[in-house]
Design an enzyme around this catalytic site. Structure first.
Site, PDB file in Angstrom:
ATOM      1  N   HIS A   1       0.966   5.168   1.046  1.00  0.00           N
ATOM      2  CA  HIS A   1       0.467   6.794   1.771  1.00  0.00           C
ATOM      3  C   HIS A   1       0.316   7.612   0.901  1.00  0.00           C
ATOM      4  O   HIS A   1       1.643   8.106   0.641  1.00  0.00           O
ATOM      5  CB  HIS A   1       1.149   6.534   3.150  1.00  0.00           C
ATOM      6  CG  HIS A   1       1.042   5.310   3.961  1.00  0.00           C
ATOM      7  ND1 HIS A   1       0.188   5.298   5.116  1.00  0.00           N
ATOM      8  CD2 HIS A   1       1.687   4.297   3.848  1.00  0.00           C
ATOM      9  CE1 HIS A   1       0.570   4.114   5.762  1.00  0.00           C
ATOM     10  NE2 HIS A   1       1.372   3.499   5.192  1.00  0.00           N
TER      11      HIS A   1
ATOM     12  N   HIS B   1       0.717  -1.219  -0.019  1.00  0.00           N
ATOM     13  CA  HIS B   1       0.141  -0.005   0.029  1.00  0.00           C
ATOM     14  C   HIS B   1       0.940   1.175   0.051  1.00  0.00           C
ATOM     15  O   HIS B   1       2.047   1.315   0.535  1.00  0.00           O
ATOM     16  CB  HIS B   1      -0.960   0.160   1.170  1.00  0.00           C
ATOM     17  CG  HIS B   1      -0.347  -0.172   2.608  1.00  0.00           C
ATOM     18  ND1 HIS B   1       0.178  -1.293   2.906  1.00  0.00           N
ATOM     19  CD2 HIS B   1      -0.077   0.747   3.393  1.00  0.00           C
ATOM     20  CE1 HIS B   1       0.757  -0.990   4.189  1.00  0.00           C
ATOM     21  NE2 HIS B   1       0.481   0.144   4.510  1.00  0.00           N
TER      22      HIS B   1
END
Length: 180
Positions: free
Chosen positions: A168, A166
């Protein structure tokens, strides 16, 4: 250490000038509570960093088990999320513990063995590029395209706590350097 006003540090003619300024400007000096003493803040930061590191080490134990992650549950709509952007390949949603006014996570909808950036293979090139492009779209949607940061934590030393790659996307304030 007891709380002290910044005026306590002034002596002699300096205190006279400071008090004159306060009187003429209607300035009200603020006494900083002991709980906001810089040393206390440093201790809190150290404790929080230690907790984050411990969480990352604990998460690494189950990194490659194939068990569903919280992100898999968000993709499956089993856990609600504040979605910012979605297409066929990625999902972007607001972080529940934001570290900046804008903090959005961008994840691939299919893990395909891509639990962390350190395990990327050549077959992942397309999704890696698409994740970065989606980060740019998120920045546009959030009005931060003029300045934002993309962070990828990889592995326990990188404080990765969810083993589903993932990104950010952080912004909405002046970001400092060095980052970590």
């Amino acid at each position: 250490m007891a709380a002290m006003s910044s005026l306590t540090l002034l002596r002699g003619p300096s205190i006279v000038k400071a008090l004159g300024f306060i009187k003429s400007s209607n300035f009200i000096p603020r006494i900083v509570p002991a709980s906001r003493h810089p040393l206390h803040c440093h201790r809190s930061f150290v404790a929080a960093a230690h907790d984050e590191e411990a969480a990352a080490r604990a998460a690494a134990v189950n990194a490659d088990t194939g068990a569903p992650t919280i992100f898999d549950k968000i993709i499956a709509k089993e856990i609600p999320a504040s979605v910012v952007y979605e297409d066929q390949k990625v999902l972007a949603f607001r972080d529940i513990n934001p570290q900046a006014p804008v903090h959005v996570l961008v994840i691939p909808k299919s893990r395909d063995g891509l639990t962390e950036l350190g395990k990327a293979e050549q077959r992942h090139e397309d999704i890696l590029g698409h994740l970065l492009y989606a980060a740019k779209i998120v920045a546009e949607k959030e009005g931060i395209v003029d300045g934002f940061r993309v962070v990828i934590n990889s592995g326990p030393s990188g404080c990765q706590s969810v083993y589903h790659l993932h990104l950010h996307v952080l912004g909405g304030r002046q970001l400092k350097w060095p980052a970590g």
